[in-house]
Scaffold this motif. Structure first.
Motif, PDB file in Angstrom:
ATOM      1  N   THR A 171      -8.782   1.126  18.118  1.00 23.84           N
ATOM      2  CA  THR A 171      -7.669   2.042  17.931  1.00 23.84           C
ATOM      3  C   THR A 171      -8.123   3.176  17.026  1.00 23.84           C
ATOM      4  O   THR A 171      -8.630   2.925  15.930  1.00 23.84           O
ATOM      5  N   LEU A 172      -7.949   4.404  17.501  1.00 25.89           N
ATOM      6  CA  LEU A 172      -8.371   5.590  16.755  1.00 25.89           C
ATOM      7  C   LEU A 172      -7.163   6.472  16.486  1.00 25.89           C
ATOM      8  O   LEU A 172      -6.286   6.615  17.341  1.00 25.89           O
ATOM      9  N   SER A 173      -7.157   7.096  15.320  1.00 24.83           N
ATOM     10  CA  SER A 173      -6.082   8.055  15.036  1.00 24.83           C
ATOM     11  C   SER A 173      -6.661   9.275  14.348  1.00 24.83           C
ATOM     12  O   SER A 173      -7.556   9.178  13.525  1.00 24.83           O
ATOM     13  N   TRP A 174      -6.151  10.411  14.758  1.00 27.81           N
ATOM     14  CA  TRP A 174      -6.491  11.672  14.097  1.00 27.81           C
ATOM     15  C   TRP A 174      -5.232  12.524  13.983  1.00 27.81           C
ATOM     16  O   TRP A 174      -5.261  13.734  13.925  1.00 27.81           O
ATOM     17  N   ASN A 175      -4.104  11.832  13.939  1.00 30.66           N
ATOM     18  CA  ASN A 175      -2.788  12.420  13.675  1.00 30.66           C
ATOM     19  C   ASN A 175      -2.357  13.469  14.690  1.00 30.66           C
ATOM     20  O   ASN A 175      -1.645  14.403  14.356  1.00 30.66           O
TER      21      ASN A 175
ATOM     22  N   LEU B 162     -15.153  14.844  12.297  1.00 31.27           N
ATOM     23  CA  LEU B 162     -15.116  13.532  11.657  1.00 31.27           C
ATOM     24  C   LEU B 162     -14.279  13.548  10.383  1.00 31.27           C
ATOM     25  O   LEU B 162     -13.641  12.557  10.045  1.00 31.27           O
ATOM     26  N   ARG B 163     -14.235  14.676   9.697  1.00 30.46           N
ATOM     27  CA  ARG B 163     -13.448  14.751   8.464  1.00 30.46           C
ATOM     28  C   ARG B 163     -11.957  14.622   8.739  1.00 30.46           C
ATOM     29  O   ARG B 163     -11.169  14.276   7.848  1.00 30.46           O
ATOM     30  N   LEU B 164     -11.513  14.867   9.980  1.00 34.72           N
ATOM     31  CA  LEU B 164     -10.097  14.739  10.330  1.00 34.72           C
ATOM     32  C   LEU B 164      -9.752  13.386  10.941  1.00 34.72           C
ATOM     33  O   LEU B 164      -8.574  13.081  11.138  1.00 34.72           O
ATOM     34  N   LEU B 165     -10.773  12.600  11.236  1.00 33.84           N
ATOM     35  CA  LEU B 165     -10.524  11.296  11.857  1.00 33.84           C
ATOM     36  C   LEU B 165      -9.890  10.366  10.833  1.00 33.84           C
ATOM     37  O   LEU B 165     -10.352  10.259   9.702  1.00 33.84           O
TER      38      LEU B 165
END
Length: 195
Positions: free
Chosen positions: A130-134, A99-102
């Motif tokens: 829409t989700l992003s985690w790079n 979750l810390r990277l989301l």
């Protein structure tokens, strides 16, 4: 001697198992993939999304299962695939995102008759999460111009780059009102968890 395979469906909520089973799309494979990734961690909330996909070889099926735990977002994708032998196969992959990277969690709703929102006339016709985690970025490029209509010089390209690892779109017409509400519930829970 045949080896016993380890399966991972023991900690999954019965409602998740039921929704995956109702899709009728390799339910044992999907729940095993999700269960192995989740492990012993309790599931806080989940989302199941079954959709048709279009490819050069024809129409296929795709199932996404998103599971939120106290520490991670687990994403499982399962697709139909034609194997090298010509027979059907399936590809099931899972990704575990701390979750810390989301990054950004965006919820978009298209509402008809918005002036009547909260009453009988308004209706949510589409919802996107829409989700992003790079992991992935979407690039939109177009030829650059200088604004002079008679200019014939090459000005290169201009564009935008946006992180977009996953987009889930649902509508009451194609997915049912209950599925859309589950998407909203999952998305808002995830938005509250991301800092």
């Amino acid at each position: 001697m045949k080896r016993e395979l380890k399966t991972g469906t023991g900690q999954l909520p019965p409602a998740l198992l039921s929704q995956v089973n109702d899709c009728g799309f390799f339910p044992q494979l999907v729940t095993d993939s999700v269960g192995l990734a989740v492990g012993d961690e309790p599931v806080d909330v989940f989302l199941v999304h079954h959709e048709a996909t279009f490819a050069p070889e024809g129409i296929g099926r795709h199932l996404s299962v998103l599971v939120l735990t106290a520490t991670r977002l687990v994403v499982c994708h399962t697709d139909e695939h034609n194997g090298e032998s010509g027979g059907p196969t399936a590809i099931s992959s899972t990704e575990s995102v701390p979750l810390r990277l989301l990054g950004t969690v965006a919820m978009t709703r298209v509402v008809s008759q918005p002036e009547q929102f909260g009453g009988d006339g308004a209706e949510t016709v589409e919802t996107w999460l829409t989700l992003s985690w790079n992991t992935m970025r979407r690039l939109e490029l177009e030829p650059a111009s200088c604004g002079d209509p008679s200019c014939t010089a090459d000005h290169g390209f201009s564009g935008t780059s946006a992180a977009e690892d996953m987009v889930i779109r649902m509508s009451p017409v194609s997915d049912g009102a209950e599925s859309v509400q589950r998407l909203v519930d999952f998305g808002t829970t995830l938005q509250h968890r991301v800092h």
